[in-house]
Design a protein around this motif. Structure first.
Motif, mmCIF file in Angstrom:
data_model
loop_
_atom_site.group_PDB
_atom_site.id
_atom_site.type_symbol
_atom_site.label_atom_id
_atom_site.label_comp_id
_atom_site.label_asym_id
_atom_site.label_seq_id
_atom_site.Cartn_x
_atom_site.Cartn_y
_atom_site.Cartn_z
ATOM 1 N N TRP A 78 -15.020 12.300 7.151
ATOM 2 C CA TRP A 78 -14.089 11.525 6.342
ATOM 3 C C TRP A 78 -12.969 12.454 5.948
ATOM 4 O O TRP A 78 -13.090 13.678 6.012
ATOM 5 N N HIS A 79 -11.870 11.869 5.559
ATOM 6 C CA HIS A 79 -10.731 12.623 5.035
ATOM 7 C C HIS A 79 -10.491 12.136 3.613
ATOM 8 O O HIS A 79 -10.711 10.954 3.327
ATOM 9 N N GLN A 80 -10.024 13.005 2.754
ATOM 10 C CA GLN A 80 -9.764 12.587 1.373
ATOM 11 C C GLN A 80 -8.785 11.410 1.344
ATOM 12 O O GLN A 80 -8.909 10.509 0.537
ATOM 13 N N GLN A 81 -7.807 11.399 2.276
ATOM 14 C CA GLN A 81 -6.819 10.335 2.290
ATOM 15 C C GLN A 81 -7.380 9.001 2.775
ATOM 16 O O GLN A 81 -6.711 7.973 2.667
ATOM 17 N N ASP A 82 -8.615 8.978 3.298
ATOM 18 C CA ASP A 82 -9.233 7.705 3.686
ATOM 19 C C ASP A 82 -9.253 6.739 2.508
ATOM 20 O O ASP A 82 -9.096 5.535 2.674
ATOM 21 N N ALA A 83 -9.465 7.246 1.312
ATOM 22 C CA ALA A 83 -9.565 6.390 0.125
ATOM 23 C C ALA A 83 -8.211 5.871 -0.341
ATOM 24 O O ALA A 83 -8.153 4.893 -1.084
#
Length: 179
Positions: A51-56
């Protein structure tokens, strides 16, 4: 005793390693910020994929019935595809029906999707979604669980995982739900 009080940490670490699962704790820098803000964040996340932090930032949960109609399946897949194509990360639970269709839509768009499971990662449930999980893991996102590696699905685990789906997303369209 319940599973929260009887997990052997060393056995969990070994089992995770055998399955290629990464363990991320609440104190790790790469723990999802969106989950850290929950009132009861998971202490540990078991992760396959990335996952990437920017996914959220633009995450949308697409959820609904396991016994979906053909119309519901088509709609969920279209929503997943169109939202992923516009830059959203699709969050769902990899369950039969609407969840699986939403994940497939994100993959159709070569987008990102995160599957939050209501059981341990030593096996995928339902089994027919194993190939879908592999597609997610191989370049489209992550399959995640807070449950010990060998914990089977149960009546309480799915509602518990739903709080993670909700916390990780900005909006949640329910495509179909039982009446």
């Amino acid at each position: 005793a319940n599973w929260q009080n009887c997990t052997n940490v060393y056995a969990e670490i070994e089992c995770a390693a055998q399955h290629g699962v990464r363990i991320v704790t609440l104190t790790d820098a790469d723990y999802p910020h969106a989950l850290r803000r929950m009132c009861d964040p998971p202490i540990v996340l078991y992760v396959l994929g990335e996952w990437h932090q920017q996914d959220a930032d633009h995450a949308v949960a697409i959820v609904g019935s396991r016994a979906a109609t053909p119309y519901g399946m088509t709609t969920a897949r279209r929503f997943g595809r169109e939202l992923a194509d516009s830059g959203c990360t699709i969050i769902s639970g990899l369950a039969k029906g609407i969840d699986a269709a939403a994940h497939r839509g994100a993959i159709d768009a070569a987008g990102r999707t995160i599957a939050v499971l209501g059981h341990g990662l030593s096996r995928i449930f339902p089994q027919e979604n194993t190939e879908l999980a592999h597609h997610i893991i191989n370049g489209h996102g992550a399959v995640v669980s807070e449950f010990p590696m060998n914990l089977p699905p149960g009546r309480t685990t799915f509602p518990q995982r739903n709080r993670i789906v909700a916390a990780w997303s900005r909006a949640t369209p329910v495509v179909e739900a039982p009446t």
